[in-house]
Design a protein around this motif. Sequence first.
Motif, PDB file in Angstrom:
ATOM      1  N   LEU A 117       0.825  -1.205   0.000  1.00  0.00           N
ATOM      2  CA  LEU A 117       0.000   0.000   0.000  1.00  0.00           C
ATOM      3  C   LEU A 117       0.862   1.259   0.000  1.00  0.00           C
ATOM      4  O   LEU A 117       1.922   1.295   0.634  1.00  0.00           O
ATOM      5  CB  LEU A 117      -0.908   0.026   1.237  1.00  0.00           C
ATOM      6  CG  LEU A 117      -1.952  -1.087   1.336  1.00  0.00           C
ATOM      7  CD1 LEU A 117      -2.616  -1.054   2.707  1.00  0.00           C
ATOM      8  CD2 LEU A 117      -2.994  -0.954   0.233  1.00  0.00           C
ATOM      9  N   TYR A 192      -7.792   5.723  -1.217  1.00  0.00           N
ATOM     10  CA  TYR A 192      -7.791   5.850   0.245  1.00  0.00           C
ATOM     11  C   TYR A 192      -8.260   7.246   0.622  1.00  0.00           C
ATOM     12  O   TYR A 192      -8.208   8.191  -0.178  1.00  0.00           O
ATOM     13  CB  TYR A 192      -6.394   5.592   0.825  1.00  0.00           C
ATOM     14  CG  TYR A 192      -5.317   6.460   0.245  1.00  0.00           C
ATOM     15  CD1 TYR A 192      -5.098   7.759   0.708  1.00  0.00           C
ATOM     16  CD2 TYR A 192      -4.497   5.997  -0.794  1.00  0.00           C
ATOM     17  CE1 TYR A 192      -4.111   8.562   0.159  1.00  0.00           C
ATOM     18  CE2 TYR A 192      -3.515   6.797  -1.348  1.00  0.00           C
ATOM     19  CZ  TYR A 192      -3.329   8.070  -0.867  1.00  0.00           C
ATOM     20  OH  TYR A 192      -2.360   8.871  -1.417  1.00  0.00           O
ATOM     21  N   TYR A 205      -8.446   2.511   3.422  1.00  0.00           N
ATOM     22  CA  TYR A 205      -8.184   2.062   2.052  1.00  0.00           C
ATOM     23  C   TYR A 205      -9.379   1.263   1.524  1.00  0.00           C
ATOM     24  O   TYR A 205      -9.836   0.305   2.179  1.00  0.00           O
ATOM     25  CB  TYR A 205      -6.936   1.184   2.004  1.00  0.00           C
ATOM     26  CG  TYR A 205      -5.650   1.932   2.248  1.00  0.00           C
ATOM     27  CD1 TYR A 205      -4.856   2.359   1.181  1.00  0.00           C
ATOM     28  CD2 TYR A 205      -5.218   2.225   3.535  1.00  0.00           C
ATOM     29  CE1 TYR A 205      -3.673   3.041   1.401  1.00  0.00           C
ATOM     30  CE2 TYR A 205      -4.038   2.915   3.763  1.00  0.00           C
ATOM     31  CZ  TYR A 205      -3.269   3.317   2.691  1.00  0.00           C
ATOM     32  OH  TYR A 205      -2.094   4.005   2.908  1.00  0.00           O
TER      33      TYR A 205
END
Length: 376
Positions: A117, A192, A205
């Motif tokens: 991420l 996000y 997210y």
Amino acid sequence: MENLPSNLSEQIKNLIEKYPETENVFNQLIDLVDEGTLKEAKRVKISNEINFADYTVILQLPSLSVQSPFRSKSNLIFACPKSDTSKPILAIAKTNEKPQLILDKLNDENVLYAVILPIPEKKDFKNLAIFYKENMGGVHKNEPLLIQYNESLISESLKLILQKMTFPTYFQRQCSMLGFKLNLFTESKDFYVVAHKGSKEGFLYFLEDQILFGFKKPILLFEKSQIESINYSSVTRLTFSITLSYKEADKTAKIEFSMIDQAEFDKIDNYVKAKGFTDKSLTEELKAKSNMKNNETSGALREAALQIPGGEKIVGESNIEVQGDSDDEDVDGTYQFNGNESEDDGSPPNTDEETEEKGDDAKEDDLNQEAIKIDN
């Protein structure tokens, strides 16, 4: 803060509410406590400890910043056994020291979800998150593994290998060789937002089949199959909240994420619809609660709500009644979702003969006064 005793946690929250500037101090103190816990955790012996001499290391990424389940600068090691009697492993260890954590069951049954991420405030940095059922020895409460790394530095160190691919793609292939799937964040379909869970700020997210909140402990993961509904509430001109209802064991649990920027409403609403999540914001149960909280809200508030993206979906004509002139100075401009959709323009209807006799100037003045109260 969730790991603290409930009475202590409540006292800290009360202090933060009274003195917001102390929140950062408490967070630093809690981090220090976690580091103290780490010292104790280092003394825990891992059952079935491995001998690296029996393995071939296929990938080692040195000096990465481990954020969970402990804090440490350690190496991430992928290793395959030299014999057929053992299984591939993922290990976290400092150089020339025994592993701090080992995942020896690298299959879909044990590795629940793994993903890379982006970290919004750090352009070159990424987070590797791995959720699993159990590690070797069940140490560190089997909390998820979270590692922060500098992608530019790693890519530079592996440039001979990465001539025809990016590091995330290469790393994804290595994970597949060990037996588990690594997911990559895709900007075209994943996104996000900044959100709060209580007083804790983090990033929420919205992924292909998951919703994840991080990165302070506890890191929360919700599978699409768990989520029963998503509701909107606490809508103001600037922010709104969402509440996730999800399956937890044999019951339904709820969790709220608040202070989400209004600019993110359409993205989240489109995601909710695309994934087929139920939106219960307009159910009779929530409608009744909204009616109780909004029974003294003026027509000017409805007018303000309709200026918010998506506001026409969540504000109903029948739930926001006209009260005429009001002496209430406590109207704060917030409202919750009501029930009935309406196509009207948000103007308050005439309620009696006296209102009908007012001139156009008087009507406009009344509305302006109400709007001023709400803005304040």
